[in-house]
Design an enzyme around this catalytic site. Sequence first.
Site, PDB file in Angstrom:
ATOM      1  N   SER A   1      -9.947   0.633   1.285  1.00  0.00           N
ATOM      2  CA  SER A   1     -10.251   1.400   2.494  1.00  0.00           C
ATOM      3  C   SER A   1     -11.615   2.074   2.510  1.00  0.00           C
ATOM      4  O   SER A   1     -11.911   2.829   3.415  1.00  0.00           O
ATOM      5  CB  SER A   1      -9.133   2.410   2.777  1.00  0.00           C
TER       6      SER A   1
ATOM      7  N   HIS B   1      -7.743   9.311   9.780  1.00  0.00           N
ATOM      8  CA  HIS B   1      -6.665  10.291   9.602  1.00  0.00           C
ATOM      9  C   HIS B   1      -6.641  10.742   8.158  1.00  0.00           C
ATOM     10  O   HIS B   1      -6.917   9.976   7.242  1.00  0.00           O
ATOM     11  CB  HIS B   1      -5.321   9.740  10.068  1.00  0.00           C
TER      12      HIS B   1
ATOM     13  N   GLY C   1       0.835  -1.215   0.000  1.00  0.00           N
ATOM     14  CA  GLY C   1       0.000   0.000   0.000  1.00  0.00           C
ATOM     15  C   GLY C   1       0.860   1.251   0.000  1.00  0.00           C
ATOM     16  O   GLY C   1       0.453   2.299   0.494  1.00  0.00           O
TER      17      GLY C   1
ATOM     18  N   LYS D   1     -10.734  -6.726   8.668  1.00  0.00           N
ATOM     19  CA  LYS D   1      -9.613  -6.260   9.492  1.00  0.00           C
ATOM     20  C   LYS D   1      -9.525  -7.108  10.763  1.00  0.00           C
ATOM     21  O   LYS D   1      -8.435  -7.481  11.202  1.00  0.00           O
ATOM     22  CB  LYS D   1      -9.807  -4.784   9.874  1.00  0.00           C
TER      23      LYS D   1
ATOM     24  N   SER E   1      -8.198  -0.974  12.263  1.00  0.00           N
ATOM     25  CA  SER E   1      -9.091   0.187  12.083  1.00  0.00           C
ATOM     26  C   SER E   1     -10.098   0.312  13.221  1.00  0.00           C
ATOM     27  O   SER E   1     -10.529  -0.694  13.801  1.00  0.00           O
ATOM     28  CB  SER E   1      -9.847  -0.003  10.766  1.00  0.00           C
TER      29      SER E   1
ATOM     30  N   GLU F   1     -12.966   0.796  12.745  1.00  0.00           N
ATOM     31  CA  GLU F   1     -14.159   0.120  12.217  1.00  0.00           C
ATOM     32  C   GLU F   1     -14.266  -1.316  12.729  1.00  0.00           C
ATOM     33  O   GLU F   1     -15.225  -2.016  12.429  1.00  0.00           O
ATOM     34  CB  GLU F   1     -14.148   0.123  10.684  1.00  0.00           C
TER      35      GLU F   1
ATOM     36  N   LEU G   1       0.009  -2.170   4.794  1.00  0.00           N
ATOM     37  CA  LEU G   1      -0.998  -1.104   4.778  1.00  0.00           C
ATOM     38  C   LEU G   1      -2.008  -1.255   3.639  1.00  0.00           C
ATOM     39  O   LEU G   1      -3.028  -0.576   3.631  1.00  0.00           O
ATOM     40  CB  LEU G   1      -0.317   0.268   4.629  1.00  0.00           C
TER      41      LEU G   1
ATOM     42  N   ALA H   1      -4.962  -1.947   1.488  1.00  0.00           N
ATOM     43  CA  ALA H   1      -6.341  -2.298   1.828  1.00  0.00           C
ATOM     44  C   ALA H   1      -7.295  -1.592   0.902  1.00  0.00           C
ATOM     45  O   ALA H   1      -6.985  -0.558   0.325  1.00  0.00           O
ATOM     46  CB  ALA H   1      -6.661  -1.902   3.267  1.00  0.00           C
TER      47      ALA H   1
ATOM     48  N   TYR I   1     -15.633  -4.300   5.845  1.00  0.00           N
ATOM     49  CA  TYR I   1     -14.264  -3.794   5.976  1.00  0.00           C
ATOM     50  C   TYR I   1     -13.734  -4.087   7.386  1.00  0.00           C
ATOM     51  O   TYR I   1     -12.646  -4.643   7.556  1.00  0.00           O
ATOM     52  CB  TYR I   1     -14.302  -2.286   5.691  1.00  0.00           C
TER      53      TYR I   1
HETATM   54  P1  NDP Z   1      -5.319   4.405   0.826  1.00  0.00           P
HETATM   55  O1  NDP Z   1      -6.676   4.062   0.303  1.00  0.00           O
HETATM   56  O2  NDP Z   1      -4.806   5.779   0.616  1.00  0.00           O
HETATM   57  O3  NDP Z   1      -4.254   3.396   0.251  1.00  0.00           O
HETATM   58  C1  NDP Z   1      -4.558   2.047   0.048  1.00  0.00           C
HETATM   59  C2  NDP Z   1      -3.371   1.342  -0.570  1.00  0.00           C
HETATM   60  O4  NDP Z   1      -3.722  -0.033  -0.746  1.00  0.00           O
HETATM   61  C3  NDP Z   1      -2.966   1.904  -1.949  1.00  0.00           C
HETATM   62  O5  NDP Z   1      -1.584   1.821  -2.100  1.00  0.00           O
HETATM   63  C4  NDP Z   1      -3.659   0.932  -2.903  1.00  0.00           C
HETATM   64  O6  NDP Z   1      -3.018   0.802  -4.159  1.00  0.00           O
HETATM   65  C5  NDP Z   1      -3.496  -0.382  -2.120  1.00  0.00           C
HETATM   66  N1  NDP Z   1      -4.489  -1.350  -2.572  1.00  0.00           N
HETATM   67  C6  NDP Z   1      -5.830  -1.221  -2.577  1.00  0.00           C
HETATM   68  N2  NDP Z   1      -6.389  -2.306  -3.133  1.00  0.00           N
HETATM   69  C7  NDP Z   1      -5.378  -3.123  -3.507  1.00  0.00           C
HETATM   70  C8  NDP Z   1      -5.312  -4.399  -4.164  1.00  0.00           C
HETATM   71  N3  NDP Z   1      -6.413  -5.035  -4.535  1.00  0.00           N
HETATM   72  N4  NDP Z   1      -4.086  -4.942  -4.384  1.00  0.00           N
HETATM   73  C9  NDP Z   1      -2.964  -4.293  -3.990  1.00  0.00           C
HETATM   74  N5  NDP Z   1      -2.949  -3.086  -3.383  1.00  0.00           N
HETATM   75  C10 NDP Z   1      -4.148  -2.519  -3.154  1.00  0.00           C
HETATM   76  O7  NDP Z   1      -5.375   4.042   2.389  1.00  0.00           O
HETATM   77  P2  NDP Z   1      -4.603   4.764   3.607  1.00  0.00           P
HETATM   78  O8  NDP Z   1      -3.204   4.974   3.237  1.00  0.00           O
HETATM   79  O9  NDP Z   1      -5.441   5.901   4.051  1.00  0.00           O
HETATM   80  O10 NDP Z   1      -4.723   3.652   4.722  1.00  0.00           O
HETATM   81  C11 NDP Z   1      -3.633   2.781   5.042  1.00  0.00           C
HETATM   82  C12 NDP Z   1      -4.140   1.638   5.895  1.00  0.00           C
HETATM   83  O11 NDP Z   1      -4.714   2.147   7.085  1.00  0.00           O
HETATM   84  C13 NDP Z   1      -5.233   0.794   5.244  1.00  0.00           C
HETATM   85  O12 NDP Z   1      -5.003  -0.544   5.606  1.00  0.00           O
HETATM   86  C14 NDP Z   1      -6.507   1.298   5.847  1.00  0.00           C
HETATM   87  O13 NDP Z   1      -7.499   0.296   5.871  1.00  0.00           O
HETATM   88  C15 NDP Z   1      -6.033   1.647   7.247  1.00  0.00           C
HETATM   89  N6  NDP Z   1      -6.859   2.661   7.899  1.00  0.00           N
HETATM   90  C16 NDP Z   1      -6.886   3.926   7.358  1.00  0.00           C
HETATM   91  C17 NDP Z   1      -7.662   4.908   7.952  1.00  0.00           C
HETATM   92  C18 NDP Z   1      -7.700   6.304   7.412  1.00  0.00           C
HETATM   93  O14 NDP Z   1      -8.441   7.141   7.946  1.00  0.00           O
HETATM   94  N7  NDP Z   1      -6.913   6.632   6.398  1.00  0.00           N
HETATM   95  C19 NDP Z   1      -8.442   4.628   9.191  1.00  0.00           C
HETATM   96  C20 NDP Z   1      -8.325   3.277   9.635  1.00  0.00           C
HETATM   97  C21 NDP Z   1      -7.543   2.344   9.025  1.00  0.00           C
HETATM   98  P3  NDP Z   1      -3.395   1.726  -5.424  1.00  0.00           P
HETATM   99  O15 NDP Z   1      -2.660   3.033  -5.224  1.00  0.00           O
HETATM  100  O16 NDP Z   1      -2.887   0.955  -6.578  1.00  0.00           O
HETATM  101  O17 NDP Z   1      -4.873   1.918  -5.417  1.00  0.00           O
END
Ligand code: NDP
Length: 326
Positions: free
Chosen positions: A87, A183, A9, A157, A129, A131, A83, A85, A153
């Site tokens: 999301s 965040h 991620g 998790k 999360s 969630e 990371l 996901a 979701y």
């Molecule tokens: P983002 O949505 O910004 O980033 C998600 C990342 O996961 C991207 O790099 C995306 O790649 C990658 N991804 C999504 N689907 C796939 C897939 N099928 N195969 C491979 N890679 C994939 O999330 P955040 O950075 O905001 O969040 C980071 C982590 O923290 C996540 O696990 C999220 O669930 C968790 N979280 C975040 C919160 C928040 O408020 N931001 C709150 C609670 C938990 P691509 O760029 O190619 O789409």
Amino acid sequence: MRKTALITGITGQDGSYLSELLLKKNYKVHGFVRRNYNSKNLKSNWRIKSFKKKIFLHKVHIHDEEKIKNLILKIRPNEIYHLAAQSYVDYFKKVKKINTFDINFKFTKTILQVIKKNNINTRFFFAGSSEMYSNKINSKIDENCRFSPLSNYGLAKLKSFKLLKIFREKYGMHASMGILFNHESPRKDTSFVLRKISSSVAQIKYGLKKKIKLGDIKSERDWGHAKDFVKAMWLICQQKKPDDFIIGTGKIHSVEQFAKLAFNHARLDYKKYIEIDKTLLRKGDSRPRVANINKIKKKLKWKPIITFNNLAKDMVDSDLKRYNKR
Ligand code: NDP
């Protein structure tokens, strides 16, 4: 000796900030990606564009255990930050079960199994999360609260966490979870409400848009800045013993408060530009979950530094720059 980290991620909001933090700490940074990020036209390139030459990207499919194994064996990371996901929080009605579960659970399972089967000496961080908890909890949420997710979701998790705990307790793996509350940052996707607001402020300021449609502006969350949160992730991986920590701010703010701060920062009156759209109201979105961050404050000496006000300013400034260039 120079440490090596692997981030899944890496192209996301947190992955990109974490990469920058680790590069500053002189880590060698590797990332798993799902697309070919060398293409200049790729939209999701934007978060890592400025430092892409300093990191190593590997294209892998989440189900390709063999490739994941070979890469981890080759990279030999001291720390893995998992990371990646899907999301978006799909509530049960809209659920696309397969996708959310594949990325949010099966990918975690594959990585944990690869580490275990191949005796890889690494520290594993998993992004949990808020969630994973229901939104019916009256008090602030700490690490002892019972998990009861209301979304697919959150369920995925939680399943990942249960597996992580087995690997930690049964096989002694250094695997930890950060339970992340909301965040945001200038790198959040515009489909999320705060970034939708900050980007709309910039567009309205430059005459590219007239109004912004929002759902429940009284809706509240515990919102922090992603830059603070990735510091907590790193600190968690530095602990001798693996453990799980709530990461949040402990404070709640409303969408309306953010809108007011964001529009004010651009010298605009938010009331003139917001249109309430009832179709955007989310069902089951009642009480905000609020973090109790006493454990991480005490054990890791971490606390969020960036205030809600400064989060709004940072996001608006960044969007003003972005739209000014167009
Ligand atoms: P983002 O949505 O910004 O980033 C998600 C990342 O996961 C991207 O790099 C995306 O790649 C990658 N991804 C999504 N689907 C796939 C897939 N099928 N195969 C491979 N890679 C994939 O999330 P955040 O950075 O905001 O969040 C980071 C982590 O923290 C996540 O696990 C999220 O669930 C968790 N979280 C975040 C919160 C928040 O408020 N931001 C709150 C609670 C938990 P691509 O760029 O190619 O789409």
